[in-house]
Design an enzyme around this catalytic site. Sequence first.
Site, PDB file in Angstrom:
ATOM      1  N   GLY A 238      23.354  29.443  10.859  1.00 50.73           N
ATOM      2  CA  GLY A 238      22.599  29.720  11.928  1.00 50.73           C
ATOM      3  C   GLY A 238      21.153  29.907  11.713  1.00 50.73           C
ATOM      4  O   GLY A 238      20.771  29.714  10.434  1.00 50.73           O
ATOM      5  N   SER A 239      20.096  30.196  12.603  1.00 52.77           N
ATOM      6  CA  SER A 239      18.861  30.124  12.050  1.00 52.77           C
ATOM      7  C   SER A 239      17.949  30.565  13.646  1.00 52.77           C
ATOM      8  O   SER A 239      18.392  30.477  14.520  1.00 52.77           O
ATOM      9  CB  SER A 239      18.171  29.013  11.703  1.00 52.77           C
ATOM     10  OG  SER A 239      18.979  28.459  10.469  1.00 52.77           O
ATOM     11  N   ASN A 240      16.664  31.223  12.879  1.00 56.20           N
ATOM     12  CA  ASN A 240      15.836  31.326  14.054  1.00 56.20           C
ATOM     13  C   ASN A 240      14.390  30.504  13.471  1.00 56.20           C
ATOM     14  O   ASN A 240      14.219  30.507  12.308  1.00 56.20           O
ATOM     15  CB  ASN A 240      15.076  32.842  14.273  1.00 56.20           C
ATOM     16  CG  ASN A 240      16.260  33.643  14.688  1.00 56.20           C
ATOM     17  OD1 ASN A 240      16.942  33.403  15.512  1.00 56.20           O
ATOM     18  ND2 ASN A 240      16.339  34.784  14.046  1.00 56.20           N
TER      19      ASN A 240
END
Length: 800
Positions: free
Chosen positions: A234-236
């Site tokens: 996942g990531s932002n």
Amino acid sequence: MLQRRHRLRVFAVGALALLTGTTTLPASAASQDRADRPSGDRMSAVIRYTEYGIPHIVAKDYASLGFGQGWAQATDQVCTLADGFVTLHGDRSRHFGPDGTTDRSLSNARTNFSSDLFFRGIRNAKTVEKLLDQPAPAGPTRQSKELMRGWAAGYNAWLRQHRGDIKDPACRGADWLTPVTPVDVAMRGYALTMLGGQSAWVEDITRTTGPTDAKPAPAAAVRKLFDRRTADMGSNAVAFAGSTTANGRGLLLGNPHYPWAGGRRFWQSQLTIPGELNVEGGSLLGMPMVEVGHNDRIAWSHTVATGVPMNLYQLKIAPGDLHSYLVDGRPERMTERKVTVPVHGKDGKVSQVTRSQWWTRYGPVITGGELRLPWNSGTAFALSDPNAAQLRFTDASLGLSRSRSIRDVQAALRRTQGLPWVNTVAADSAGHTLYTQSQLLPRITDELAGRCSTDLGKQYYPAEGLAVLDGSRSDCVPGTDPDAVQPGTFGPSAMPTLVDAPYAENSNDSPWLTNADRPLTGYPRIFGDTGTERSARTRGAIEDVSAMAKRGGLTVDDLQKQQFANRAPSGDRAAADAAKACSALPGGTATGSDGKAVDVSAACGVLAGWDRTVKTGSKGALLFDRFWRKLTADPKATVWKVPFSASDPVATPNTLNTADPAVGRALADTVTELRTAGIPLDAPLGENQFVVRNGKHIPIGGGGEQVGAWNIVASPWNAAQGGYGNVNFGSSYIQAVGWDGSACPVARTLLTYSQSSDPTSPHYSDQTELFSAGRMVKSRFCEKDILASPQLKVVRVSER
């Protein structure tokens, strides 16, 4: 000491002069052929180490640069890397037994045996060698192959020269520490490329031993499958345009969420070929190029995309032959792949075990699994994965590394088309921003799905974007866009893209609300959904970054503050109402899920007084976290009074439905849980969310998906061991990058779990302690800053 430091600096400058005499990059990325030649000389590199063990690698060509990268990665991560190569060789059952498990960094295989079947099948078919032989742009460029060749040579040279010096107990003296080949390095990148496709379906591919009858699972099972298989990715990322910043230049904050242990860790370096390439950033272990990073003009990060990078074909089995299927009425024989795996038995002997896999024109037959896919006399299912037919990930990363502007970034992605399952968010020094979902996807349009979906596909595709096409019709094979380099895929012009928005943000949701004022719509369902409820993290991120953009005057300091603000958006929406509902309970008691009354009165004040953050010192954060997880996981709960509205997707749903008995039930269960574990209801979060490194307790801030935190941190709950002990997933290689008009970018970085997984290394936990304190490392990108490091250490490495 001063004289010695002076000699080191003279040596570093001398090394640069020896290589080419300059570190200045060309004005554009037009010199595609520069340093694109095989290295005829002995490979060598100069590695300058600065604080926290960050290597700055300088080499004369791509082979030597890969050599330095391989050497330096082995220095910090030889045991983890070697374990991964055992996986890729299909030798886990030989060394560790068939029933053991991998770290699941390269596939979802549940056992060593299924992992070995999968990777030995790929090796037997020489899939990677065939892809390496494809000419660019369909195949990898010579530069990319030189990087792989150099990486293998650097790893092997380090192992040859330092095997006896290994102190890490994970592999000290192990017989599975063996040399690798360039094909092994390519194979590692290939496995990572397939994480959204074949690598995620290993059990379903390797169990195809005979007919099975089952009723396929409903569409909800697909969502659970996708959620589970992407739980450790996942990531932002957010890019701010010059209109929002203090100096009119761009800003980028990248915050990938990845495992804290195992072979999918990031590792940080700076890679320089003077006059050709100069980039700093994070590389996934075993990869010869930076995957997320910055140079002196652009910065980029990736987030895991919602595009579904594969599809299924439902086959019609030919009458009387389980291993043949019909296409346009004509039978077509499946291809049998017999795979033999050496297995270390309980008697200490190694035996050879053979299993069959079955392949079709579309890909491997898959059966059983979480979707309960049948294979019987009437039907079977095959998996089609375009990423299993490409090896361009390294070239995509190299193209980004050499870009000088957002326009260059777009050109690099158009040219390579090698990103498998990620979005790209980028900013440049001229103040431009970019979001693009330029991942490799099968060209499944809504029209194609409409006319070719089977009954199962009519459930799966609208709900989750997983197409199930009729494999008995040749006209149901996806076409190819004119600008696509690979048959059967979408081209770059089809990709959801947003350029020069004041902010461009993604937190693993679809492209729809990349900028809430400029929604992206009109793309096929396979790219992601629109008009549906967003995650708590996406909603919180949009609230934060849109407010930042509106405020304006932004700097790199503001990016660091956002990273460590540790706001819990779900707490902002629900904690006050939960506290009021708690205080209103008759007698201060609530009924738990076991039917017992629980005195929860002490929790009311804790919830009311909580600061709505997940910082290490936040009292009440743990209480709310456990309460909120229980409430939102309750299938009987109606959590919100105001439901989701597509016309107000950031603000809805809202207002806690305190009338629902589930609220009191979750509160009672949480209080019981914490008291049973001896954890005070007002315990500071860091006492129960931490890692232990060499016996030292390091408190960790951040929170999970449920509370909507930007700074994601996660680990299994184990009350008996102190709560969320030994964090195993979350924020990884963080970068906050801007520009001030000088030749040097303004950048701060942080590798949350530190450079080395070796407990005897000085860089085993140094950056982890920075993460705990909410601090970052000032980037030493320019020569003057590298040479000014008080901990400068220069090493020249070469083949011997």
